[in-house]
Design an enzyme around this catalytic site. Sequence first.
Site, PDB file in Angstrom:
ATOM      1  N   ASP A  32       0.899  -1.031  -0.032  1.00 10.05           N
ATOM      2  CA  ASP A  32      -0.085   0.229   0.030  1.00 10.05           C
ATOM      3  C   ASP A  32       0.896   1.342   0.108  1.00 10.05           C
ATOM      4  OD1 ASP A  32      -3.016   0.253   0.286  1.00 10.05           O
ATOM      5  OD2 ASP A  32      -2.843  -1.306   1.396  1.00 10.05           O
ATOM      6  N   ASP A  92      -3.563   4.303  -2.174  1.00  5.81           N
ATOM      7  CA  ASP A  92      -4.471   4.682  -1.263  1.00  5.81           C
ATOM      8  C   ASP A  92      -4.960   5.827  -1.581  1.00  5.81           C
ATOM      9  OD1 ASP A  92      -6.102   3.779   1.025  1.00  5.81           O
ATOM     10  OD2 ASP A  92      -5.126   5.753   1.790  1.00  5.81           O
ATOM     11  N   GLU A 127      -6.440   3.352  -5.924  1.00  8.31           N
ATOM     12  CA  GLU A 127      -7.767   3.432  -5.316  1.00  8.31           C
ATOM     13  C   GLU A 127      -8.382   4.771  -5.552  1.00  8.31           C
ATOM     14  OE1 GLU A 127      -9.885   3.092  -0.926  1.00  8.31           O
ATOM     15  OE2 GLU A 127      -8.167   4.369  -1.087  1.00  8.31           O
ATOM     16  N   HIS A 172     -10.609  -4.686   2.506  1.00 12.66           N
ATOM     17  CA  HIS A 172     -10.506  -4.366   4.026  1.00 12.66           C
ATOM     18  C   HIS A 172     -11.239  -3.359   4.449  1.00 12.66           C
ATOM     19  CE1 HIS A 172      -8.083  -1.668   1.799  1.00 12.66           C
ATOM     20  NE2 HIS A 172      -8.080  -0.559   2.905  1.00 12.66           N
ATOM     21  N   ASP A 173     -12.045  -2.785   3.476  1.00  6.97           N
ATOM     22  CA  ASP A 173     -12.936  -1.505   3.742  1.00  6.97           C
ATOM     23  C   ASP A 173     -14.516  -1.969   3.375  1.00  6.97           C
ATOM     24  OD1 ASP A 173     -11.074   0.401   4.493  1.00  6.97           O
ATOM     25  OD2 ASP A 173     -10.642   1.347   2.692  1.00  6.97           O
TER      26      ASP A 173
END
Length: 551
Positions: free
Chosen positions: A98, A200, A257, A325-326
């Site tokens: 990330d 991210d 993202e 993960h979100d």
Amino acid sequence: MNKKWWKEAVAYQVYPRSFNDSNNDGIGDLQGVIEKLDYIEALGIDIIWLSPMYQSPNDDNGYDISDYQAIMSEFGTMDDFDQLLEGIHQRGMKLILDLVVNHTSDEHPWFIESKSNKNNPKRDWYIWQDPKEDGSEPNNWESIFNGSTWEYDAQTEQYYFHLFSKKQPDLNWSNPDVREAIYKMMNWWFEKGIDGFRVDAITHIKKTFEAGDLPVPEGKTYAPAFDVDMNQPGIQTWLQEMKDKSLSKYDIMTVGEANGVTPNNAEAWVGDEKGKFNMIFQFEHLGLWNTGDVQFDVRAYKAVLNAWQNNLDDIGWNALFIENHDQPRRVSTWGDDKNFWYESATSHALVYFLQKGTPFIYQGQEIGMTNYPFKNIETFNDVAVVNEYNIVKDQHGDVNALLEKHKMENRDNSRTPMQWDDSSFAGFSKHEPWFPVNPNYRKINVAAQQQNPNSILNFYKSMIQVKKTHDILTYGSFTLVDEENERVFAYLREFNDERMLIVGNLTDQTATLNLPETFIFSSNCVLLHNYNDRIIHVNELRPYEAFIVTL
């Protein structure tokens, strides 16, 4: 045809805190990931995306970084990381990390300097503004994690900007020194040998502060600011600079993202010629379900993904995913984890996985892990949920209704410990984990599914093998079939003289699929089917029935 290794790959996201605990302190760690590399390899994975393992105070589960070039002590050391990277490469897999550069932790040395006084050389590395004349925040923008985007610093009598938690101050990307420091850090990781980044919150690095105050919706204190803090004019200049000074220098993979990017403006992000990244995670398809009476909207789902497939055809590349993960667990939201757990997990898997793009699997998705049975606010760890709960409580709002909503939708659903077996704490640890294990781990776990040829895990393994042994499922064209069907997602992949049909009934009802007369196949043509028999009646598809056939 532009062939690339990352187009032919299957990726697997590891959230290290919840993956595997090697030293039995209740927290997953890098040695725990190393212990499970053979499992990941056996699944058929080519790329591991490792969620943040950097040094962090852990306000937002590692997405608040205090040192980009150090490892969080709970996870291990840089030697552990080097061992992990070597183990991944020895198995022929690749590792992406990330890259979190919209913001840092407020405990990062850069911010500590920036905050020390107005004349510090790093003051302008973050976004500081004076209060309004009445002493209030510089504007009324709302944080993504609820509340104001501004936090007052009494020492210097200014506010700093934080789009997320107040412990995640935003970097000032308009400062060239900030950008140079970021590129230097990125290149340090590339020289170490990593194979790319998932970037991210990258659409948020440019903000239009000139917009000032924004309209506040009824019942809210602050104004949603996506129109002025996401995908703003000028952002592509910075991203091109990132590409020129870092990304283009290495044979790596990048996935941004990219909240706010649409199929119509995606070429600037991922186009073969103009793009800055290899692919992006877009979010349009994730909001097509809610906790009310409205079920998963199959037609809307098809429309969104069809637009991405068509607009990027021969221009760029898609990243395919339904969990991370979100996000909550899809078998509990889009599917039916009570009556059709296996069928709905595998049907949704087949439909997203075999479209044109690079598919990503989130840990536990491959065994059909479900949402956690939350009871009260004390059960939640998600900072966004806790913040919103406190705001609603202070305003004497309906906190029970809020909790009901978040039980199904919140990020903690995906962060429960990985369910390896039916021993204590699901084999994740011998110590009580940092977050409770889902009570259904005795039924849903890796060990049980490895022994069962008709498990979700073995369906994923078969699906991955089918994809890898047929170039058509990587480079073939994508065409929707029976587009107006409200229950079935069906599409055609074509490549050279090959044709394959992928079908998924995404409802708990029997469905009919209308096929052109030229679509001819028999039971011998079935490559994968999520019902035990090989009998397919397209005029009477069973609940969540899914299959792939050659035509």
